[in-house]
Write an enzyme that holds these catalytic residues in place. Sequence first.
Site, PDB file in Angstrom:
ATOM      1  N   HIS A 139      -4.730   4.394   6.155  1.00 38.49           N
ATOM      2  CA  HIS A 139      -3.509   3.901   5.591  1.00 38.49           C
ATOM      3  C   HIS A 139      -2.151   4.236   6.284  1.00 38.49           C
ATOM      4  O   HIS A 139      -2.084   5.328   6.809  1.00 38.49           O
ATOM      5  CB  HIS A 139      -3.505   4.492   3.958  1.00 38.49           C
ATOM      6  CG  HIS A 139      -4.518   4.084   3.216  1.00 38.49           C
ATOM      7  ND1 HIS A 139      -4.731   2.949   2.460  1.00 38.49           N
ATOM      8  CD2 HIS A 139      -5.751   4.543   2.969  1.00 38.49           C
ATOM      9  CE1 HIS A 139      -5.884   2.810   1.828  1.00 38.49           C
ATOM     10  NE2 HIS A 139      -6.451   3.931   2.192  1.00 38.49           N
ATOM     11  N   ASP A 172       0.910  -1.065  -0.053  1.00 38.78           N
ATOM     12  CA  ASP A 172       0.177  -0.022  -0.088  1.00 38.78           C
ATOM     13  C   ASP A 172       0.849   1.299   0.073  1.00 38.78           C
ATOM     14  O   ASP A 172       1.618   1.548   0.950  1.00 38.78           O
ATOM     15  CB  ASP A 172      -0.946  -0.024   1.330  1.00 38.78           C
ATOM     16  CG  ASP A 172      -1.908   1.256   1.366  1.00 38.78           C
ATOM     17  OD1 ASP A 172      -2.038   2.018   0.381  1.00 38.78           O
ATOM     18  OD2 ASP A 172      -2.413   1.242   2.076  1.00 38.78           O
TER      19      ASP A 172
END
Lengths: 553, 553
Positions: free
Chosen positions: B370, B197
């Site tokens: 995130h 990610d």
Amino acid sequence: MARSKPKVRIVPLGGLGEIGKNMTVIEIGRDAIIIDAGIMFPANDMHGVDYIIPDFRYLLERNDLRLHGIVFTHGHEDHIGAVAHVIEAFPNLPMYATPLTAGLVEVKLRDAGLMQNAKLNVFKSGDVLKVGPFTLESFHMTHSIPDCAGFAIHTPYGLIVFTGDYKFDNTPIDGKRPDYAKLAEFSGRGVVMLMGDSTNADKPGWTPSEVVIEAGFDRVFRRATGRIFVATFASLISRVQLVANAAKQHNRKLAIAGYSMTRNVEMARKLGILDIPDDMLVDLGKISSIPPHELVIMATGSQGEPSAVMARMAYGKHRLLDVQKGDTIILSSHPIPGNEEMVSRNINRLLQRGADVIYDPLEDVHVSGHGRREEMRLMINLVRPKNVMPCHGELRHLHLHGKLAVETGVPPENVFVVENGQVVEIDKYGVRLAERVPGGYVFVDGSGVGDIGRIVIRDREILARDGFLLVAVNVSRETNQIIGQPEIISRGFVYLRDSDELLEQVKYTIEDVINNTNSSNGRRREKLQDSLSRLLYNETKRRPMVFSVLNEI
Amino acid sequence: MARSKPKVRIVPLGGLGEIGKNMTVIEIGRDAIIIDAGIMFPANDMHGVDYIIPDFRYLLERNDLRLHGIVFTHGHEDHIGAVAHVIEAFPNLPMYATPLTAGLVEVKLRDAGLMQNAKLNVFKSGDVLKVGPFTLESFHMTHSIPDCAGFAIHTPYGLIVFTGDYKFDNTPIDGKRPDYAKLAEFSGRGVVMLMGDSTNADKPGWTPSEVVIEAGFDRVFRRATGRIFVATFASLISRVQLVANAAKQHNRKLAIAGYSMTRNVEMARKLGILDIPDDMLVDLGKISSIPPHELVIMATGSQGEPSAVMARMAYGKHRLLDVQKGDTIILSSHPIPGNEEMVSRNINRLLQRGADVIYDPLEDVHVSGHGRREEMRLMINLVRPKNVMPCHGELRHLHLHGKLAVETGVPPENVFVVENGQVVEIDKYGVRLAERVPGGYVFVDGSGVGDIGRIVIRDREILARDGFLLVAVNVSRETNQIIGQPEIISRGFVYLRDSDELLEQVKYTIEDVINNTNSSNGRRREKLQDSLSRLLYNETKRRPMVFSVLNEI
């Protein structure tokens, strides 16, 4: 019997509940002045609009007012961008500005062919201005452009202090610190109203000084092995100075790209506000003769605007500039709300072409020009206003500024959070809301000013979403039946060449309606459009505009 | 002779160089699996597009591939939103998901009428999945939705570790911590590729845990004297739990507004993932019987989406909910890039209607799901990959993640920053770029999937900017002259009723061209359109689309 003192009225025509197009009218009795005349950039759904200017119908309709002049706080677009429109409407209106602001106003008026008869007066911040019967004490403020002024306007009920855009920068690039003494002194004389910048009312703490960028630039310049580009607003003159300083430090030449930035830099150098030695500047056409590591190029387009230098470079469409492997590109600005998408896209494109792109928060290459919450508190405590009217900012910022004023000791009933067009009156009984006047948007699109309104924008929205379809049919006056083939024109709906089946259904519907409707042409046309709209929605779940031309022959 | 080991191929169809529509194909020889199938929201200039799905033509064209299944990392729209489109194309494809993700996938398939024959398999993170000849070791990760999984895919050259969306949250709401042990253990077994990610690759430090919101909510709930609204994404299930906890703490009932959020909450409660007691939930239709200070309402629309609950409230168009003085509205999300303008507008509207609106940074009411740069470094150091392929993020995030990997010890030649459609191959000689396959956008508009492309979007853009003008003229076959009055239809250009003069010029141009051109109908039509375009540009500086219908009779 003593004559009663005249009413004071504050008429906000722009800047409240929006970022941009600042314009405020101050009236004492029948005498009036304007503060600032800015533009605003259109929102993403204001299709086709180039920019927005304040609606100053109020001034045009108040024939009884004696308008004495327009004073400017500073030279940014959202404060001076609409000056040509105002001067077109009021050709003899005197203007008052500090040297740099006057220079930037002059550039605008010259471009509009209005400089010849312009009455542009230059003052220095700290000066007392006499504008008709008005007395304005100007004071120096710090922001992201030099030569910013605020005004304390004398009224029979005390001073109105108008801050303009500001932050309290104690180490400004040009060394000119905010005029704390004056602000504090106003408090002793009685401030009836503080009209203060609200832009950063949702940000806690203090905005950093412009000098933090100096260190950020230094780090980037130290690392860069190729050319350096710095993109920012054309009018961010302080930033140009910072870049020039960094260029000097690191033995690089400086070139300027972009029409408006080039003109602004010329003007600021001529006025002695920008200190860039002649031998440091190079012409954009001659940069190829300079080694990459000895060159900085300042350019417009930090907002991703498609027509500015950076976007043209990102898309490989600039006449002189292409992205080269090894280039470092600094975006020295934050996206204006609504521009985030364009800005990110530009960054990605520039990276794709091989540049290294530096933006905040990767490095300290930008700080806001507007003070945060602690600075707003400081302003209130310096000035000690009886009343507060939050200015410059979206509605949420005005609200938060208002709440902050209350927390800082201003009674809630003395805080006036209002929107454009809401007149605020001051007389011996106090301050109150008066009538509402027009305070909306005037769209500038191409050469048209105010000729497109809600209806046109709404139609553009519908066309943007689903396009249109038009059918032209010849109908026999005798038999009432279709003659020949209907013509079908469509754009933005579906790709017609790939839609044979749908086209067949459209033709069938036309035949069906025309050949089976025995009524007036108008009625038949309506029925045809309804049937087609229904068909298209059922088949595609889209709602294009549908038109028909029925031609009886 | 030993059979040579099959090639491994990574085919990214989405999620690289964009935020959303994640979809990756992993191939070992002729066997393949898909990881995720998400949607993406259109940019502001993708007019009329409802959403975007990955272009998976590659899979349809590779008839020789044996596709064994699709595995999902978690239940957010950008990872599961396109599942119905994929299952329509591959009806018998087995699906693999953790319980919550499977529940959310089921909701989608049911809505699309595809659940009946769906092969939906549920696993628990930590399980080893056998998907055809593939072995995937799943591992638990933390994000902003429970039940997230990453995968270590066995290949002849080592493990491919696919993180999915993650942050390292050491105090997650559901108590289920990231599986550090597993990640560390992979490193000992040899990780040939880390696919991680990149979303927050431009943010230094660590992303705070979801629990910081707990304290933020507590402060807001303590102050609020009326109703509390919390707006967030329909699939942010962890956030719903936090709100339910705060509601319990402060003795408030909880109502859910919005179709998708209601369905998701039902599903999560049924699965035991959301812990909300029955007697705390109230039906939205019955909230009027509850005192304002005893009520919390969770709603969709934190992104300003016009059709969601919050926007309808902001514009006074919700059937059941209106903004009341004293309401506190918490926006528990950050704007997705491109939505900033809609979000601000919504906040301003809600304030205008009398609500108090709380959003980050005014209070800790949202954190990202995130991980930031330090978490990316931690991931690399835990897994110790030979190669790194940054995933999930715009191009700038992928670049920054790639640079970070190099700083963290991965050789530059082992970092693969690629865009969608760029195939990456692994064999015994190492890792390299292979061919490019289609990896662009498929637009979904109404009921159409992929039927509008660049041309239609470009036409919509032109129509949005300047509208169109169409003239229909009857021309005599005998005399070659105009018969009767031309018909003029225009939308989105100027407001015709206020444009008498321009209309006259249009009519004059039509007459002039038709009556003075002796050539074919097609040529005459072209000439007419050119002349009209020129006239309109000269008069207005706008470029509407111009059409004509010439009818010879």
